[in-house]
Structures are given as structure tokens and as C-alpha cells.
Scaffold this motif. Structure first.
Motif, mmCIF file in Angstrom:
data_model
loop_
_atom_site.group_PDB
_atom_site.id
_atom_site.type_symbol
_atom_site.label_atom_id
_atom_site.label_comp_id
_atom_site.label_asym_id
_atom_site.label_seq_id
_atom_site.Cartn_x
_atom_site.Cartn_y
_atom_site.Cartn_z
ATOM 1 N N SER A 66 -3.234 -1.782 -4.598
ATOM 2 C CA SER A 66 -2.782 -2.974 -3.875
ATOM 3 C C SER A 66 -3.684 -4.182 -4.142
ATOM 4 O O SER A 66 -3.286 -5.319 -3.917
ATOM 5 C CB SER A 66 -2.724 -2.695 -2.373
ATOM 6 O OG SER A 66 -4.007 -2.388 -1.867
ATOM 7 N N THR A 67 -4.905 -3.938 -4.620
ATOM 8 C CA THR A 67 -5.829 -5.035 -4.943
ATOM 9 C C THR A 67 -6.165 -5.071 -6.431
ATOM 10 O O THR A 67 -7.060 -5.813 -6.845
ATOM 11 C CB THR A 67 -7.133 -4.906 -4.128
ATOM 12 O OG1 THR A 67 -7.760 -3.637 -4.440
ATOM 13 C CG2 THR A 67 -6.859 -4.966 -2.637
ATOM 14 N N TRP B 94 -7.549 -1.475 -11.186
ATOM 15 C CA TRP B 94 -7.983 -2.645 -11.942
ATOM 16 C C TRP B 94 -8.462 -2.263 -13.344
ATOM 17 O O TRP B 94 -8.343 -3.057 -14.286
ATOM 18 C CB TRP B 94 -9.071 -3.406 -11.199
ATOM 19 C CG TRP B 94 -10.367 -2.670 -11.010
ATOM 20 C CD1 TRP B 94 -10.740 -1.930 -9.935
ATOM 21 C CD2 TRP B 94 -11.475 -2.618 -11.928
ATOM 22 N NE1 TRP B 94 -11.997 -1.415 -10.121
ATOM 23 C CE2 TRP B 94 -12.472 -1.826 -11.319
ATOM 24 C CE3 TRP B 94 -11.714 -3.167 -13.179
ATOM 25 C CZ2 TRP B 94 -13.698 -1.568 -11.935
ATOM 26 C CZ3 TRP B 94 -12.936 -2.911 -13.802
ATOM 27 C CH2 TRP B 94 -13.906 -2.122 -13.175
ATOM 28 N N CYS C 175 -14.946 -7.209 -5.007
ATOM 29 C CA CYS C 175 -13.684 -7.850 -4.646
ATOM 30 C C CYS C 175 -12.829 -6.906 -3.805
ATOM 31 O O CYS C 175 -12.220 -7.319 -2.814
ATOM 32 C CB CYS C 175 -12.940 -8.281 -5.904
ATOM 33 S SG CYS C 175 -11.327 -9.028 -5.601
ATOM 34 N N GLY C 176 -12.781 -5.637 -4.189
ATOM 35 C CA GLY C 176 -12.017 -4.666 -3.426
ATOM 36 C C GLY C 176 -12.534 -4.529 -2.006
ATOM 37 O O GLY C 176 -11.752 -4.425 -1.049
ATOM 38 N N LEU D 135 -11.608 -7.555 0.159
ATOM 39 C CA LEU D 135 -10.188 -7.640 0.503
ATOM 40 C C LEU D 135 -9.772 -6.577 1.515
ATOM 41 O O LEU D 135 -8.611 -6.531 1.919
ATOM 42 C CB LEU D 135 -9.337 -7.496 -0.769
ATOM 43 C CG LEU D 135 -9.331 -8.719 -1.691
ATOM 44 C CD1 LEU D 135 -8.652 -8.398 -3.004
ATOM 45 C CD2 LEU D 135 -8.660 -9.911 -1.014
ATOM 46 N N ASN D 136 -10.714 -5.759 1.919
ATOM 47 C CA ASN D 136 -10.468 -4.712 2.914
ATOM 48 C C ASN D 136 -11.019 -5.175 4.260
ATOM 49 O O ASN D 136 -12.214 -5.414 4.393
ATOM 50 C CB ASN D 136 -11.142 -3.414 2.475
ATOM 51 C CG ASN D 136 -10.803 -2.241 3.383
ATOM 52 O OD1 ASN D 136 -10.575 -2.401 4.584
ATOM 53 N ND2 ASN D 136 -10.774 -1.049 2.826
ATOM 54 N N HIS E 280 -6.065 -13.398 -1.306
ATOM 55 C CA HIS E 280 -6.531 -12.750 -2.533
ATOM 56 C C HIS E 280 -7.102 -13.779 -3.505
ATOM 57 O O HIS E 280 -8.153 -13.547 -4.117
ATOM 58 C CB HIS E 280 -5.379 -11.982 -3.190
ATOM 59 C CG HIS E 280 -5.140 -10.639 -2.597
ATOM 60 N ND1 HIS E 280 -5.133 -9.480 -3.344
ATOM 61 C CD2 HIS E 280 -4.917 -10.249 -1.309
ATOM 62 C CE1 HIS E 280 -4.901 -8.439 -2.557
ATOM 63 N NE2 HIS E 280 -4.748 -8.889 -1.319
ATOM 64 N N GLU F 74 0.824 -1.197 0.000
ATOM 65 C CA GLU F 74 0.000 0.000 0.000
ATOM 66 C C GLU F 74 0.862 1.253 0.000
ATOM 67 O O GLU F 74 0.564 2.244 -0.670
ATOM 68 C CB GLU F 74 -0.925 -0.014 1.215
ATOM 69 C CG GLU F 74 -1.974 -1.131 1.157
ATOM 70 C CD GLU F 74 -2.801 -1.201 2.419
ATOM 71 O OE1 GLU F 74 -2.402 -0.560 3.420
ATOM 72 O OE2 GLU F 74 -3.847 -1.874 2.404
ATOM 73 N N SER G 91 -6.076 -8.511 -8.336
ATOM 74 C CA SER G 91 -7.170 -9.387 -7.912
ATOM 75 C C SER G 91 -8.501 -8.913 -8.480
ATOM 76 O O SER G 91 -9.311 -9.720 -8.966
ATOM 77 C CB SER G 91 -7.243 -9.435 -6.386
ATOM 78 O OG SER G 91 -6.061 -9.988 -5.848
ATOM 79 N N GLN G 92 -8.744 -7.602 -8.437
ATOM 80 C CA GLN G 92 -9.995 -7.072 -8.972
ATOM 81 C C GLN G 92 -10.086 -7.269 -10.475
ATOM 82 O O GLN G 92 -11.157 -7.608 -10.998
ATOM 83 C CB GLN G 92 -10.124 -5.587 -8.611
ATOM 84 C CG GLN G 92 -10.371 -5.336 -7.130
ATOM 85 C CD GLN G 92 -10.434 -3.853 -6.799
ATOM 86 O OE1 GLN G 92 -9.397 -3.215 -6.605
ATOM 87 N NE2 GLN G 92 -11.632 -3.315 -6.739
ATOM 88 N N GLN H 277 -14.995 -5.928 4.763
ATOM 89 C CA GLN H 277 -15.314 -7.259 4.248
ATOM 90 C C GLN H 277 -16.537 -7.891 4.886
ATOM 91 O O GLN H 277 -17.326 -8.566 4.205
ATOM 92 C CB GLN H 277 -14.102 -8.184 4.399
ATOM 93 C CG GLN H 277 -13.759 -8.588 5.823
ATOM 94 C CD GLN H 277 -12.512 -9.457 5.873
ATOM 95 O OE1 GLN H 277 -11.436 -9.052 5.442
ATOM 96 N NE2 GLN H 277 -12.646 -10.658 6.427
#
Length: 460
Positions: A137-138, A68, A191-192, A195-196, A441, A13, A141-142, A200
Motif C-alpha cells: 500500500s506504500t 517498493w 518512508c514506510g 506513512l504508518n 503520501h 491494504e 511512495s517508498q 510515524q
């Protein structure tokens, strides 16, 4: 290990936010945008207005700052270059077949291909990464969820020969391309959130509830005469246990059972906490009252297994006895109503998902098949036995005894609520015994993609 994981995420991050590279100027975005517009023009030329619209909408992502979105647009342009190569080869072969000149055409198509690749390269630079700095940072994955959702829904759209699965295509033929894009965008956003750690728990609960509303909303509209909202028009009771009990009674119709089994193998027992259309009701009712979750006696787990064995045995027995369908339907309806009663009178009172963790036969099957799946929830040596995880577990899976063992009980659904509240990083999702941010992830990517695909095609 937990501290190392936290440091890894923190460093990622920080790297996103403190990059010394200057962000790309907006003018450079004209290259990828024009590259995507050329793709859109190609499909418009062949009469696919809705796919054209989907690509135009995708090009608008270039003007966002979402990490993303940069990856998705770059990938679209890279794949588009292969399309231009194929189109160029086809056109050149056509010209050669009739003896027409083809050199200039080859140069033009090659230039278009290179322009598409140039757009992909522009978005892959460090300056582009500095510009698309939101959620970097995601971002991978996103973007993965976006691509998997698009791929899954597109297969659902084109593979069936005798059925239109996407709802948009049923109302306006061809518009499914835009529906696929919208659901994929929603999946990337979700998804974001998943992952938080700070979002979440609520994100999973609300997204799960949203899926249930869409599922039963379509069923209600179908029952009121809008048959377009029904999958085939052949209704069956929306009781999860029938996914297994139904084929046992009929001796046929194994599609839903196969789909359920594949989903559980991919995501483990997370099927119960992310994909079950009835489980969302139990979740909502268990959250009606504030405070710590309650507990049920340990012997309830054995009763739950006994219920599952009894239900499946009765379904098979009715088949062997040749009982009429109407009798089986009434028995299934009564069982379903009993489950709803458990939700209203037990789950809401104990703030615990009693239906899912102590009654539902399909939950037993999910937990059982989940043992074959490589996904596990474990508590590392960093666990201080503070019981913060037990206070939020609604599946009756975490007790002081289970914390001592280092793993939750059989009823765990991999909902990850415990990982969100564990201040020491001791509650971990593992894949083949390995826990890391990348493993988390990957798990979220799989369950979110399945959720999005189910959202697009799951209906009665």
C-alpha cells in the motif's frame, strides 16, 4: 471526508492482502536478476567496481518480498535497456567507421536490451505484485523516495568540481555509489514508517535525532583532527540562526540560506520538524518527562518574532559598523548557548519545544516562508474538539482556540504528530487546500527524500 480517506486506505491494504492472483514462482526471478547482473558486468568491464557492487546489491532486492523493491528493480532494468541501446549504437558506429561487420553485434546488443526489458516486465506483472506483498500500500511512495534520494545524492556526488561531498568517496574513491544505495534503502524504509499512523511519531523523532547525531558526530571528529569529516575545514558555529544572520554579517556566503529557502518552499515549515540539526535536541529534551505537553503564554509568539528581528538587525548592524569577526563569533556563541539553556531549563520542564517555538529566529523564518509553500495543516468538520492533538503538539501550535478556527497557530511545523493521534481523521495535511491519502503520501515522500539527502551531505 475523513471516513472516505480511511476507507480508501483500508481498501488498498485489503486489496494487497486478498489478491486472488497466485504469487510468482521464485524461478521467474532469474530473468530480472540476470538482467541486473549483466548491467553490473558492463560497469565492471569499465573498471567501476563500486557501481558494480551497488547493482549487485540491488539485484538482491529481487529476493525480498518488499513492494517498493519490486518497483525499484523493475525501473532499474527499464532504464538499463536505454543504456544497452546507447552502447549498441556506439559499438555499431565504431564498427562501421572502420569497415568491420556489425550485423551480429547489433543483434547481440538488441537481444541484451530485450532481455533487460523482459526482466522489467516480469517484475511488473500481477503475479510479481502478489509475491512482493510487504508494504504494497506504500510501495509506490517508498520507491519514489528511493529514486529521489538516489538522484539527489548522485547529483551531489558528480556536480561539484572542486569538492567531494559524499563521505565514502573521501575515504575510498568510487565507493560513494554504495553509500548512495544504502542511504536510499534507509530512506525507503523510513518512508514506510512515516506513512504508518502507529509508527510515524516515533519514527520521525528517532530519524531526526539520528540525523543530528550524524551531523554533530562528524563535527566532533573534525575538531579532534579528523578533517576528512569536515565539509571544507572552514568551521562556523552550528547555530541555526546563522543561516540567515551569517550572510547578513558577511555580505556573502548565501549558499546555506538558498538551500534553506528551497527546502522550506518544497516542504513548508516541516524544515523545523525534520531537517534542523539543533531542533532534534529540543525534541529529545521535551520528551524526557512523560505526560501531556505544557503551554506558554500567547504573548511568547510576539517575543519570538522580536528576537528574530533583533538578531538579524544586529547582524546587519555589525556588518555596517565594520565590527571584527571575533566579536560577532562571541555574540553568536552566547546566543547559541542561551538557546541550549532554554532547551534544558524550559523545554524539558514543560515537555514542549520552547526553543523551537518561542526562541529560535530561524524557526520564525521557516514559519514565514512556509506561508508561501502550498502545504498546510487543517482541522476538518469531523473534529470533535477532544484535544488529543493538543496533548501531543510540542510546538505550542494547537489550542482550543485554534481548533475552533480550524487551523494551528503560526508556530506549526507540520510534524504530523497530531494526525497520528486523531481518531476521527480531522487533522489533515493539505496541498493547495486539498486533503487526501495521496497528498499525505506526497508530503512524506518530499520530506523523507530531503532528510535522506541532508543525511548524506550535511556537515560543517
Amino acid at each position: 471526508m475523513a471516513n472516505a480517506q480511511k476507507m480508501c486506505v483500508s481498501n488498498a491494504e485489503t486489496a494487497c492482502k486478498t489478491s486472488a492472483v497466485l504469487p510468482m514462482k521464485a524461478g521467474w526471478l532469474i530473468i530480472p536478476v540476470l538482467g541486473l547482473m549483466l548491467l553490473a558486468a558492463h560497469f565492471l568491464r569499465f573498471g567501476d567496481a563500486w557501481l558494480t557492487a551497488a547493482i549487485v546489491i540491488t539485484s538482491a532486492l529481487c529476493f525480498s518480498r518488499l513492494g517498493w523493491a519490486r518497483i525499484v528493480c523493475s525501473l532499474a532494468l527499464f532504464l538499463g535497456s536505454f543504456l544497452w541501446i546507447q552502447i549498441g549504437i556506439d559499438f555499431v558506429q565504431m564498427r562501421m567507421a572502420v569497415g568491420a561487420p556489425w550485423g551480429r553485434l547489433a543483434v547481440i546488443m538488441g537481444s541484451v536490451c530485450l532481455f533487460s526489458l523482459a526482466g522489467a516486465w516480469v517484475l511488473s506483472t500481477e503475479k510479481a505484485a502478489a509475491r512482493f506483498d510487504k508494504g504494497c500500500s506504500t510501495a509506490i511512495s517508498q520507491a519514489s523516495v528511493f529514486v529521489l534520494t538516489c538522484g539527489g545524492l548522485w547529483l551531489c556526488r558528480v556536480m561539484p568540481q572542486n569538492m567531494t561531498l559524499l563521505l565514502a568517496d573521501r575515504f575510498v574513491p568510487g565507493s560513494g555509489a554504495v553509500e548512495v544505495l544504502c542511504i536510499a534503502g534507509y530512506a525507503a524504509w523510513l518512508c514506510g514508517l512515516l506513512l504508518n499512523k502507529h509508527t510515524q511519531r516515533k519514527a520521525r523523532s528517532y530519524a531526526w535525532g539520528f540525523f543530528s547525531v550524524v551531523f554533530f558526530g562528524q563535527l566532533a571528529l573534525g575538531l579532534f583532527g579528523f578533517t576528512t569529516f569536515l565539509m571544507t575545514g572552514d568551521l562556523h558555529l552550528p547555530v541555526p540562526a546563522l543561516i540567515v544572520a551569517g550572510p547578513l554579517f558577511r555580505g556573502s556566503g548565501f549558499f546555506m540560506l538558498i538551500l534553506f529557502s528551497v527546502s522550506v518552499l518544497l516542504a513548508g515549515s516541516a524544515w523545523c520538524s525534520h531537517l534542523c540539526y539543533i531542533g532534534a535536541w529540543d525534541d529529545r529534551l521535551s520528551r524526557m518527562r512523560k505526560g501531556k505537553t505544557g503551554r506558554v503564554p500567547a504573548w511568547v509568539g510576539k517575543v519570538r518574532i522580536a528576537i528574530a528581528v533583533s538578531v538579524f538587525a544586529v547582524a546587519l548592524g555589525l556588518n555596517l559598523a565594520g565590527v571584527e569577526v571575533i566579536v560577532a563569533v562571541w555574540l553568536a556563541a552566547l546566543f547559541g548557548l542561551a538557546g541550549v539553556a532554554v532547551m534544558f531549563f524550559a523545554s524539558s520542564r514543560l515537555k514542549l519545544m520552547v526553543h523551537c517555538s518561542a526562541f529560535c529566529p530561524l524557526g520564525v523564518m521557516s514559519n514565514l516562508l512556509g506561508k508561501i509553500s502550498p502545504w498546510r495543516l487543517r482541522f476538518s468538520d469531523d473534529c470533535t474538539k477532544c484535544n488529543a492533538c493538543a496533548a501531543v503538539c510540542r510546538y505550542n501550535a494547537i489550542t482550543p482556540e485554534q481548533l475552533e478556527k480550524g487551523s494551528p497557530s503560526f508556530s506549526c511545523s507540520l510534524c504530523r504528530d497530531c494526525t497520528a493521534v486523531c481518531k476521527h481523521g480531522a487533522a489533515q495535511i493539505q496541498l493547495f487546500g486539498v486533503a487526501s491519502p495521496k497528498v499525505t503520501h506526497l508530503f512524506v515522500v518530499i520530506v523523507t527524500s530531503l532528510h535522506a539527502v541532508f543525511l548524506g551531505v550535511a556537515r560543517m
